[in-house]
Scaffold this active site. Sequence first.
Site, mmCIF file in Angstrom:
data_model
loop_
_atom_site.group_PDB
_atom_site.id
_atom_site.type_symbol
_atom_site.label_atom_id
_atom_site.label_comp_id
_atom_site.label_asym_id
_atom_site.label_seq_id
_atom_site.Cartn_x
_atom_site.Cartn_y
_atom_site.Cartn_z
ATOM 1 N N PHE A 1 1.549 12.611 49.870
ATOM 2 C CA PHE A 1 2.717 13.571 49.752
ATOM 3 C C PHE A 1 2.419 14.253 51.242
ATOM 4 O O PHE A 1 3.360 15.420 51.815
ATOM 5 C CB PHE A 1 2.889 13.954 48.454
ATOM 6 C CG PHE A 1 2.998 13.290 47.380
ATOM 7 C CD1 PHE A 1 4.501 12.815 47.624
ATOM 8 C CD2 PHE A 1 2.316 12.928 47.328
ATOM 9 C CE1 PHE A 1 4.444 11.824 46.501
ATOM 10 C CE2 PHE A 1 2.307 11.625 45.991
ATOM 11 C CZ PHE A 1 3.647 11.717 45.655
ATOM 12 N N LYS B 1 5.995 8.086 45.112
ATOM 13 C CA LYS B 1 6.386 7.875 46.424
ATOM 14 C C LYS B 1 7.903 7.289 47.189
ATOM 15 O O LYS B 1 7.547 8.791 47.464
ATOM 16 C CB LYS B 1 5.160 7.032 46.640
ATOM 17 C CG LYS B 1 5.427 7.815 48.531
ATOM 18 C CD LYS B 1 4.492 9.293 48.642
ATOM 19 C CE LYS B 1 4.703 8.934 50.358
ATOM 20 N NZ LYS B 1 5.153 10.382 51.102
ATOM 21 N N LEU C 1 16.983 22.301 52.287
ATOM 22 C CA LEU C 1 18.666 22.735 51.972
ATOM 23 C C LEU C 1 18.808 23.264 53.212
ATOM 24 O O LEU C 1 19.543 23.649 53.142
ATOM 25 C CB LEU C 1 18.649 23.525 51.110
ATOM 26 C CG LEU C 1 19.569 22.869 49.473
ATOM 27 C CD1 LEU C 1 19.570 23.972 48.269
ATOM 28 C CD2 LEU C 1 19.626 21.511 49.306
ATOM 29 N N HIS C 2 17.948 22.494 54.838
ATOM 30 C CA HIS C 2 18.395 23.509 55.749
ATOM 31 C C HIS C 2 19.474 22.390 56.216
ATOM 32 O O HIS C 2 18.626 20.520 56.877
ATOM 33 C CB HIS C 2 17.885 23.431 56.439
ATOM 34 C CG HIS C 2 16.219 24.387 56.115
ATOM 35 N ND1 HIS C 2 17.034 25.877 55.743
ATOM 36 C CD2 HIS C 2 14.552 24.155 54.907
ATOM 37 C CE1 HIS C 2 15.764 26.072 54.826
ATOM 38 N NE2 HIS C 2 14.770 25.385 54.346
ATOM 39 N N CYS D 1 8.106 9.241 57.328
ATOM 40 C CA CYS D 1 8.549 8.394 56.322
ATOM 41 C C CYS D 1 10.358 8.747 56.169
ATOM 42 O O CYS D 1 9.805 7.404 55.225
ATOM 43 C CB CYS D 1 8.546 9.740 55.383
ATOM 44 S SG CYS D 1 6.522 9.438 56.158
HETATM 45 P P1 NAD Z 1 -0.136 6.190 61.663
HETATM 46 O O1 NAD Z 1 0.239 4.748 62.154
HETATM 47 O O2 NAD Z 1 -0.144 7.266 62.433
HETATM 48 O O3 NAD Z 1 -1.722 5.701 62.036
HETATM 49 C C1 NAD Z 1 -2.080 4.156 61.065
HETATM 50 C C2 NAD Z 1 -3.855 3.967 61.851
HETATM 51 O O4 NAD Z 1 -3.587 2.603 61.195
HETATM 52 C C3 NAD Z 1 -3.737 3.965 63.344
HETATM 53 O O5 NAD Z 1 -4.588 4.150 64.059
HETATM 54 C C4 NAD Z 1 -3.781 1.517 63.485
HETATM 55 O O6 NAD Z 1 -4.619 2.206 64.266
HETATM 56 C C5 NAD Z 1 -4.470 1.786 62.118
HETATM 57 N N1 NAD Z 1 -4.595 0.801 61.515
HETATM 58 C C6 NAD Z 1 -3.870 -0.173 61.284
HETATM 59 N N2 NAD Z 1 -4.025 -1.411 60.822
HETATM 60 C C7 NAD Z 1 -5.720 -1.386 60.684
HETATM 61 C C8 NAD Z 1 -6.289 -2.351 60.727
HETATM 62 N N3 NAD Z 1 -6.339 -3.184 59.950
HETATM 63 N N4 NAD Z 1 -8.374 -1.945 60.608
HETATM 64 C C9 NAD Z 1 -8.667 -1.027 60.492
HETATM 65 N N5 NAD Z 1 -7.252 0.188 61.017
HETATM 66 C C10 NAD Z 1 -5.897 -0.434 61.271
HETATM 67 O O7 NAD Z 1 0.560 5.986 60.503
HETATM 68 P P2 NAD Z 1 0.560 7.563 59.626
HETATM 69 O O8 NAD Z 1 1.953 8.193 60.232
HETATM 70 O O9 NAD Z 1 -1.010 8.079 59.288
HETATM 71 O O10 NAD Z 1 0.688 6.193 57.758
HETATM 72 C C11 NAD Z 1 -0.114 5.764 57.471
HETATM 73 C C12 NAD Z 1 0.412 5.224 55.837
HETATM 74 O O11 NAD Z 1 0.337 6.940 55.322
HETATM 75 C C13 NAD Z 1 2.305 4.541 55.591
HETATM 76 O O12 NAD Z 1 1.942 4.195 54.414
HETATM 77 C C14 NAD Z 1 2.627 6.144 55.695
HETATM 78 O O13 NAD Z 1 4.332 5.796 55.272
HETATM 79 C C15 NAD Z 1 2.059 7.298 54.735
HETATM 80 N N6 NAD Z 1 2.589 8.504 55.096
HETATM 81 C C16 NAD Z 1 2.606 9.203 55.755
HETATM 82 C C17 NAD Z 1 2.538 10.547 56.539
HETATM 83 C C18 NAD Z 1 2.699 10.884 57.525
HETATM 84 O O14 NAD Z 1 3.635 12.282 57.741
HETATM 85 N N7 NAD Z 1 2.966 10.381 58.381
HETATM 86 C C19 NAD Z 1 3.062 11.436 54.775
HETATM 87 C C20 NAD Z 1 2.843 10.479 54.074
HETATM 88 C C21 NAD Z 1 2.390 8.617 53.444
#
Ligand code: NAD
Length: 446
Positions: A159, A214, A260-261, A270
């Site tokens: 989160f 989530k 609420l902004h 996300c």
């Molecule tokens: P991102 O794109 O920043 O990072 C993903 C990484 O995974 C990349 O560096 C990519 O090269 C690597 N990757 C992909 N497939 C791979 C594999 N098979 N083996 C090894 N490396 C691999 O993504 P993120 O923003 O960190 O999001 C990751 C997950 O977390 C998503 O499901 C997202 O919805 C969730 N999430 C993101 C956030 C956010 O703020 N970014 C917050 C909460 C949840």
Amino acid sequence: MNIVIIGAGYVGLVSGACFSEFGFNVMCVDHNDNRIEDLNMGKIPIYEPGLDKLVEKNVLAKRLKFSVKLPENFQNIDAVFIAVGTPSILGKRKVELSYVFDAVKDIAKNINVDDNPILIVTKSTVPVGTSRKIEEVIQDFRPDLKPVKNFNIASNPEFLREGSAIEDFMRPDRVICGTESDSARTILQELYRPLNLRETPIIFTSIETAELIKYASNSFLATKITFINEIADICEKIGADVQQVAKGIGLDKRIGLKYLHPGPGFGGSCFPKDTRALVEIGKQIKTRIRIVESVILSNEERKLNMVKKIQKSVGDLSKKNIAILGITFKPNTDDMRDSPSLVIVPELVRLCNNVKIYDPVGMENARKMEQFKNVSWCTDTFACIRGTDAMVIITEWNEFRALDLNKVKSVLKNPLVIDLRNIYREEQMKSAGIRYISIGRGKIES
Ligand code: NAD
């Protein structure tokens, strides 16, 4: 404890750095070799405040390592977290799960049948049912492997918010763990034990419940934002003040003041994809979630309405030069994914003579994007606004919050500020001789 995290992006890298800060040994694995090369040279591939120091400290302490390859066996590993991307499939509501399943197959390859079962934890946001599907994928790929005997599955959605990710990971409102395995529960309890000091609730649920929490959480927050945006529209028609409305309703504890902004619409990696995915999850089981369908539509419309608002305030744009301050979806991140600016900027480029842009960290990523092909990049705020017909604030970076308004007035060709984040007050602008348009604060002049 020893853990592996697959995916060294915003979630994987932050989680890895924070788990290692808790004292665990962490290996972050990413198939992007440039990323791993950078990390091994001490270069942080994303902008996240405080992450560079945390990574450096834990690498020096030898608790945090980076690799393009998973360990060859998991004998000494307590858990493997999957934190790879789960974007929307282009133009669709469905989620691209190939990165998750590729990671799962990589894990399956290295499981030794004689070792203790390995715990596989999904941290990526995945549609309900995906963690179960992981079991099937493993068994299709390695029929000799059996759940419980060789591997256990858990869902541990993340989160954290970009821009405050470390604080969010270290001091979460709650931790959600979905699993039916006692050994998985023990490992997850141990991994999150450092949060006990802060009395963080650690909620154990079924796997499906954790996955749904989530999506329900992000969709609810997106709904709150969209709700206040629509209330802001009403305020502009009737001459009310949305800030006061937000406070007036938000002080009711059942509603709460956060999210609420009003602004130019939600964006980021996300909310847009997770709202789309929840609608799709509902569709698959013939249960429409109309409220989220409306949120998506309203948010899409809102970004274009921001262009209309600019047009209405400036007049015929065809000979006008517009300055944009901030293009990332929120401050303190370089993430451009689904930022409202990706809709607003190309539309302005189409309508205006010239669009000048300055963002403290987002420009490097944006330069590579089609949507920003014909803009003029600037090195600072005043270079950006100099000689333009309007200064438009899209992202509320701190450095835009206290500009010298007399200087702003003196460099603008036309003293007009359009503040899509409500970071200034009408009186401040008025006393500097600037016409000020914000969101939902009084009737909008035509
Ligand atoms: P991102 O794109 O920043 O990072 C993903 C990484 O995974 C990349 O560096 C990519 O090269 C690597 N990757 C992909 N497939 C791979 C594999 N098979 N083996 C090894 N490396 C691999 O993504 P993120 O923003 O960190 O999001 C990751 C997950 O977390 C998503 O499901 C997202 O919805 C969730 N999430 C993101 C956030 C956010 O703020 N970014 C917050 C909460 C949840």
